[in-house]
Design an enzyme around this catalytic site. Structure first.
Site, PDB file in Angstrom:
ATOM      1  N   LEU A   1       0.722  -1.154   0.393  1.00  0.00           N
ATOM      2  CA  LEU A   1       0.468   0.325   0.014  1.00  0.00           C
ATOM      3  C   LEU A   1       1.223   1.206   0.070  1.00  0.00           C
ATOM      4  O   LEU A   1       2.604   1.379   0.633  1.00  0.00           O
ATOM      5  CB  LEU A   1      -0.702  -0.384   1.084  1.00  0.00           C
ATOM      6  CG  LEU A   1      -1.861  -1.345   1.240  1.00  0.00           C
ATOM      7  CD1 LEU A   1      -3.087  -0.850   2.809  1.00  0.00           C
ATOM      8  CD2 LEU A   1      -3.159  -0.295   0.639  1.00  0.00           C
ATOM      9  N   ASP A   2       0.425   2.036  -0.304  1.00  0.00           N
ATOM     10  CA  ASP A   2       1.703   3.597  -0.513  1.00  0.00           C
ATOM     11  C   ASP A   2       1.421   4.082   1.037  1.00  0.00           C
ATOM     12  O   ASP A   2       0.582   3.484   1.620  1.00  0.00           O
ATOM     13  CB  ASP A   2       0.719   4.407  -1.514  1.00  0.00           C
ATOM     14  CG  ASP A   2       0.583   4.202  -3.117  1.00  0.00           C
ATOM     15  OD1 ASP A   2       0.943   3.151  -3.116  1.00  0.00           O
ATOM     16  OD2 ASP A   2      -0.175   4.835  -3.600  1.00  0.00           O
TER      17      ASP A   2
END
Ligand code: URA
Length: 236
Positions: free
Chosen positions: A105-106
């Site tokens: 995930l960013d």
């Protein structure tokens, strides 16, 4: 199950190093099936032997599966010299395990993340060929439009190729739920970028049928239950 050296077996659970085990064995603090052992090279059956340290039974888990409610500000990596990683959020008791994130995930994305030392499962979840379904809650800086919904359903063209069809459910003026079955770099942000929209909040709600439970606070992780592990295994 194959017999394993007691030092390796105990150390694999994360609480003690192999030299800690040697220390404990030398002080006669470790027993296998009720008998105090005298050498840390002695073997035990990971599934059947009852191992105790100071009389307390050690539950041997071959593989560990954790779910993390990822907060903003940490990176999906195993180590980083400057930034906090998702592994920095893992409680001490599991720190010795060779955990890594099964999916990225960013840094500014929140939500469900799986951490495991099961390399095969993690590899399969990450594999583009498995098309694992992931559900995200999105908030944009502009209204979500019917044009976006139709475009996502048809497949958005990005600079690294055409995306697979994605489901977009409009949930509010600037909010939506998006379901993807692939995981390209910054995919959701880039897909909305094609419509001139900026993603201001992004949160992963689910992977397949495994949903982030509402009672798991941000920044916390816990072991998957047996049912949750089954849902995870169904993904692949
Ligand atoms: N898409 C993104 O743009 N970022 C994520 O973290 C996940 C999906």
């Amino acid at each position: 199950m194959a017999m394993e050296r007691i030092d390796k077996l105990i150390a694999s659970q994360g609480l003690y190093s192999r030299s800690d085990v040697k220390y404990l064995v030398n002080r006669k603090r470790v027993a296998v099936d009720g008998k105090v052992i005298t050498s840390s090279s002695q073997k035990a059956d990971p599934e059947k032997s009852v191992i105790t340290i100071d009389g307390k039974p050690l539950t041997v888990k071959k593989q560990l599966y954790l779910m993390l409610h990822k907060p903003k500000g940490c990176v999906s990596a195993t180590e980083d010299k400057k930034q906090q990683t998702v592994l920095d959020l893992v409680p001490q008791e599991w720190r010795g395990r060779e955990l890594f994130p099964a999916g990225r995930l960013d840094k500014d994305t929140t939500g469900l993340m799986i951490l495991t030392d099961d390399g095969v499962l993690a590899h399969n979840i990450l594999s583009p060929r498995k098309h694992v379904r992931k559900v995200y809650r999105v908030e944009l800086d502009i209204p979500v439009t019917e044009e976006m919904r139709q475009g996502f359903a048809a497949g958005v063209e990005l600079n690294d190729g055409l995306c697979k069809e994605a489901k977009l459910v409009i949930t509010g003026e600037r909010t939506a739920e998006v379901t993807l079955s692939e995981g390209r770099y910054h995919q959701i942000k880039r897909m909305f970028g094609c419509y001139g929209a900026k993603v201001v909040e992004l949160h992963r709600l689910a992977m397949g049928n495994l949903y982030l439970p509402e009672d798991l606070p941000e920044g916390h992780c816990r072991e998957l239950t047996e049912e949750e592990l089954k849902l995870l295994q169904q993904l692949i």
